[in-house]
Design a protein around this motif. Structure first.
Motif, PDB file in Angstrom:
ATOM      1  N   GLY A 173       0.775  -1.262   0.133  1.00 15.92           N
ATOM      2  CA  GLY A 173       0.081  -0.092  -0.057  1.00 15.92           C
ATOM      3  C   GLY A 173       0.819   1.126   0.207  1.00 15.92           C
ATOM      4  N   LYS A 174       2.212   1.112   0.015  1.00 12.75           N
ATOM      5  CA  LYS A 174       2.982   2.303   0.082  1.00 12.75           C
ATOM      6  C   LYS A 174       3.260   3.016  -1.389  1.00 12.75           C
ATOM      7  CE  LYS A 174       5.482   0.968   4.264  1.00 12.75           C
ATOM      8  NZ  LYS A 174       5.090   1.635   5.120  1.00 12.75           N
ATOM      9  N   THR A 175       3.368   4.168  -1.745  1.00 14.02           N
ATOM     10  CA  THR A 175       3.628   4.769  -2.992  1.00 14.02           C
ATOM     11  C   THR A 175       5.026   4.477  -3.312  1.00 14.02           C
ATOM     12  OG1 THR A 175       3.752   6.824  -2.055  1.00 14.02           O
ATOM     13  CG2 THR A 175       1.630   6.240  -2.806  1.00 14.02           C
ATOM     14  N   LEU A 176       5.057   4.332  -4.658  1.00 12.53           N
ATOM     15  CA  LEU A 176       6.656   4.120  -5.190  1.00 12.53           C
ATOM     16  C   LEU A 176       6.605   4.874  -6.425  1.00 12.53           C
ATOM     17  CD1 LEU A 176       9.357   2.474  -5.520  1.00 12.53           C
ATOM     18  CD2 LEU A 176       7.877   0.812  -6.525  1.00 12.53           C
ATOM     19  N   THR A 227      -3.468   8.654  -1.127  1.00 15.70           N
ATOM     20  CA  THR A 227      -3.696   7.049  -0.779  1.00 15.70           C
ATOM     21  C   THR A 227      -3.060   6.855   0.782  1.00 15.70           C
ATOM     22  OG1 THR A 227      -1.346   6.786  -1.472  1.00 15.70           O
ATOM     23  CG2 THR A 227      -3.445   6.370  -3.042  1.00 15.70           C
ATOM     24  N   ARG A 228      -2.273   7.550   1.426  1.00 16.03           N
ATOM     25  CA  ARG A 228      -1.631   7.302   2.817  1.00 16.03           C
ATOM     26  C   ARG A 228      -3.215   7.387   3.744  1.00 16.03           C
ATOM     27  NH1 ARG A 228       1.351  12.163   5.796  1.00 16.03           N
ATOM     28  NH2 ARG A 228      -0.410  14.022   5.255  1.00 16.03           N
ATOM     29  N   GLY A 229      -3.257   6.536   4.528  1.00 13.80           N
ATOM     30  CA  GLY A 229      -4.167   6.530   5.611  1.00 13.80           C
ATOM     31  C   GLY A 229      -5.425   5.754   5.017  1.00 13.80           C
ATOM     32  N   ASN A 230      -5.293   5.284   3.596  1.00 13.97           N
ATOM     33  CA  ASN A 230      -6.322   4.602   2.988  1.00 13.97           C
ATOM     34  C   ASN A 230      -5.571   3.197   2.493  1.00 13.97           C
ATOM     35  OD1 ASN A 230      -8.657   6.005   3.094  1.00 13.97           O
ATOM     36  ND2 ASN A 230      -7.616   7.602   1.523  1.00 13.97           N
ATOM     37  N   TYR A 239      -7.152  -0.126   3.458  1.00 17.59           N
ATOM     38  CA  TYR A 239      -8.525  -0.550   2.681  1.00 17.59           C
ATOM     39  C   TYR A 239      -8.354  -0.714   1.124  1.00 17.59           C
ATOM     40  CZ  TYR A 239     -13.034  -0.015   0.975  1.00 17.59           C
ATOM     41  OH  TYR A 239     -14.341  -0.031   0.295  1.00 17.59           O
ATOM     42  N   LEU A 240      -7.134  -0.036   0.574  1.00 14.27           N
ATOM     43  CA  LEU A 240      -7.077  -0.092  -0.963  1.00 14.27           C
ATOM     44  C   LEU A 240      -6.482  -1.373  -1.461  1.00 14.27           C
ATOM     45  CD1 LEU A 240      -5.601   3.581  -1.648  1.00 14.27           C
ATOM     46  CD2 LEU A 240      -7.828   2.714  -2.407  1.00 14.27           C
ATOM     47  N   VAL A 241      -5.518  -2.095  -0.550  1.00 17.39           N
ATOM     48  CA  VAL A 241      -4.961  -3.311  -0.876  1.00 17.39           C
ATOM     49  C   VAL A 241      -5.753  -4.636   0.121  1.00 17.39           C
ATOM     50  CG1 VAL A 241      -2.760  -2.207  -1.273  1.00 17.39           C
ATOM     51  CG2 VAL A 241      -3.129  -2.999   1.060  1.00 17.39           C
ATOM     52  N   ILE A 255       8.281  -3.974 -11.630  1.00 11.29           N
ATOM     53  CA  ILE A 255       7.859  -5.646 -11.583  1.00 11.29           C
ATOM     54  C   ILE A 255       8.238  -5.794  -9.805  1.00 11.29           C
ATOM     55  CG2 ILE A 255       8.447  -8.045 -11.919  1.00 11.29           C
ATOM     56  CD1 ILE A 255       9.018  -7.332 -14.747  1.00 11.29           C
ATOM     57  N   LEU A 256       9.405  -5.499  -9.387  1.00  8.68           N
ATOM     58  CA  LEU A 256       9.408  -5.528  -7.951  1.00  8.68           C
ATOM     59  C   LEU A 256       8.291  -4.656  -7.177  1.00  8.68           C
ATOM     60  CD1 LEU A 256      13.369  -5.228  -7.715  1.00  8.68           C
ATOM     61  CD2 LEU A 256      11.847  -7.330  -7.214  1.00  8.68           C
ATOM     62  N   GLY A 257       8.207  -3.569  -7.574  1.00  8.57           N
ATOM     63  CA  GLY A 257       7.085  -2.930  -6.904  1.00  8.57           C
ATOM     64  C   GLY A 257       5.787  -3.538  -6.731  1.00  8.57           C
ATOM     65  N   ARG A 258       5.467  -4.125  -7.888  1.00  9.86           N
ATOM     66  CA  ARG A 258       4.211  -4.741  -8.091  1.00  9.86           C
ATOM     67  C   ARG A 258       4.334  -6.074  -6.964  1.00  9.86           C
ATOM     68  NH1 ARG A 258       3.765  -5.416 -13.180  1.00  9.86           N
ATOM     69  NH2 ARG A 258       4.344  -7.558 -13.490  1.00  9.86           N
ATOM     70  N   TRP A 259       5.371  -6.747  -7.082  1.00 14.01           N
ATOM     71  CA  TRP A 259       5.426  -8.022  -6.346  1.00 14.01           C
ATOM     72  C   TRP A 259       5.441  -7.515  -4.746  1.00 14.01           C
ATOM     73  CZ3 TRP A 259       5.275 -12.822  -7.006  1.00 14.01           C
ATOM     74  CH2 TRP A 259       5.641 -13.906  -6.186  1.00 14.01           C
ATOM     75  N   LEU A 260       5.872  -6.311  -4.568  1.00 14.65           N
ATOM     76  CA  LEU A 260       5.935  -5.986  -2.996  1.00 14.65           C
ATOM     77  C   LEU A 260       4.369  -5.225  -2.673  1.00 14.65           C
ATOM     78  CD1 LEU A 260       9.291  -4.670  -2.510  1.00 14.65           C
ATOM     79  CD2 LEU A 260       8.571  -6.867  -1.723  1.00 14.65           C
ATOM     80  N   ARG A 261       3.655  -5.325  -3.783  1.00 18.77           N
ATOM     81  CA  ARG A 261       2.191  -4.666  -3.365  1.00 18.77           C
ATOM     82  C   ARG A 261       2.218  -3.210  -3.287  1.00 18.77           C
ATOM     83  NH1 ARG A 261      -0.799  -9.588  -0.297  1.00 18.77           N
ATOM     84  NH2 ARG A 261      -0.682 -11.163  -1.996  1.00 18.77           N
ATOM     85  N   MET A 262       3.122  -2.626  -3.625  1.00 15.91           N
ATOM     86  CA  MET A 262       3.206  -1.226  -3.739  1.00 15.91           C
ATOM     87  C   MET A 262       2.547  -0.347  -4.805  1.00 15.91           C
ATOM     88  SD  MET A 262       7.431  -0.714  -2.782  1.00 15.91           S
ATOM     89  CE  MET A 262       7.168   0.880  -2.036  1.00 15.91           C
ATOM     90  N   LEU A 263       1.958   0.688  -4.645  1.00 15.43           N
ATOM     91  CA  LEU A 263       1.124   1.539  -5.565  1.00 15.43           C
ATOM     92  C   LEU A 263       2.235   2.296  -6.644  1.00 15.43           C
ATOM     93  CD1 LEU A 263      -1.405   2.789  -2.993  1.00 15.43           C
ATOM     94  CD2 LEU A 263      -1.659   0.926  -4.586  1.00 15.43           C
TER      95      LEU A 263
END
Length: 240
Positions: A135-138, A210-213, A216-218, A158-166
């Motif tokens: 859920g952290k931005t990147l 997105t922070r604080g959310n 919920y977003l993920v 690809i790495l960011g997606r794997w770590l579930r980052m936005l």
């Protein structure tokens, strides 16, 4: 909000949730400056990825962010030291602290550097039930020794997606980086510099949005289902 799934016989009505805007918090509810961690991928004395990262940090501070830069010198190879190693502890604590991140790597042999990948490999895949990056931005940047390429940023995406980052849509690639900085280590005015400004501005906007959310977003149906099944097993074991 829960709605009967009707013609969705393979879903659990209790766990299937319709996205609801009322579950999103207002940005005004989070009043501290956005916390941004910046990582770069070279230990060279004259490191253009470090210079670009520091340039990005100046912009983020101007935009109101609180920033930290992790310097990878002294970080051991993954699995070549215990997780209690001081540099590993420093990196993992910064990852937990951050609400957004900037990744910047040189392109070497058509790929991100081992120095950069080692930092990502020290980030644990999970802490309890969730990834500490979830859920952290990147934002992504790379520097090139020759003509412009996007191999490193594409791999990092690809790495960011794997770590579930936005991961934000915009990105920066600086060709012939040795020509883009002056003797004082500052980036010269150019279209490449303007793109860095664009990327940092966009990162701030997405982080504020997105922070604080992020929880919920993920939040995912499959993970809610798995958690419910684990709870059921634990309760059943206690009743034996």
């Amino acid at each position: 909000m829960v709605i009967m799934s009707g013609n969705l016989p393979n879903t659990d009505d209790v766990l299937l949730q319709v996205p609801d805007v009322r579950c999103l918090r207002s940005a005004a509810e989070t009043d501290h400056p956005p916390r941004i961690l910046l990582l770069y991928g070279s230990n060279r004395e004259c490191s253009y990825s470090r210079l670009l990262t520091l340039e990005a940090e100046r912009l983020l501070r101007y935009f109101g962010a609180e920033t930290r830069v992790f310097h990878p010198t002294g970080l051991p190879l993954p699995d070549d030291a215990p997780v209690t190693h001081p540099k590993v502890v420093e990196l993992q604590e910064l990852v937990e602290w951050s609400e957004g991140q900037v990744w910047c790597s040189p392109e070497r042999h058509g790929a991100m550097t081992g120095v950069f990948k080692s930092q990502v490999d020290w980030i644990p895949l999970n802490s309890g039930a969730i990834r500490p990056t979830q859920g952290k931005t990147l934002a992504l940047m790379q520097v090139c020794g020759g003509s412009q390429s996007f191999n490193a940023v594409n791999q990092m995406r690809i790495l960011g997606r794997w770590l579930r980052m936005l991961t934000i849509p915009n990105q920066s690639s600086v060709p012939k980086a040795f020509l883009e900085f002056d003797d004082g280590g500052r980036m010269k005015p150019s279209a490449y510099y303007d793109r860095v400004v664009d990327v940092m501005e966009e990162l701030m906007k997405f982080t504020l949005l997105t922070r604080g959310n992020s929880d919920y977003l993920v939040d995912r149906y499959s993970e809610r289902k798995e958690s419910a099944e684990e709870l059921s097993r634990r309760v059943n074991l206690q009743n034996l």
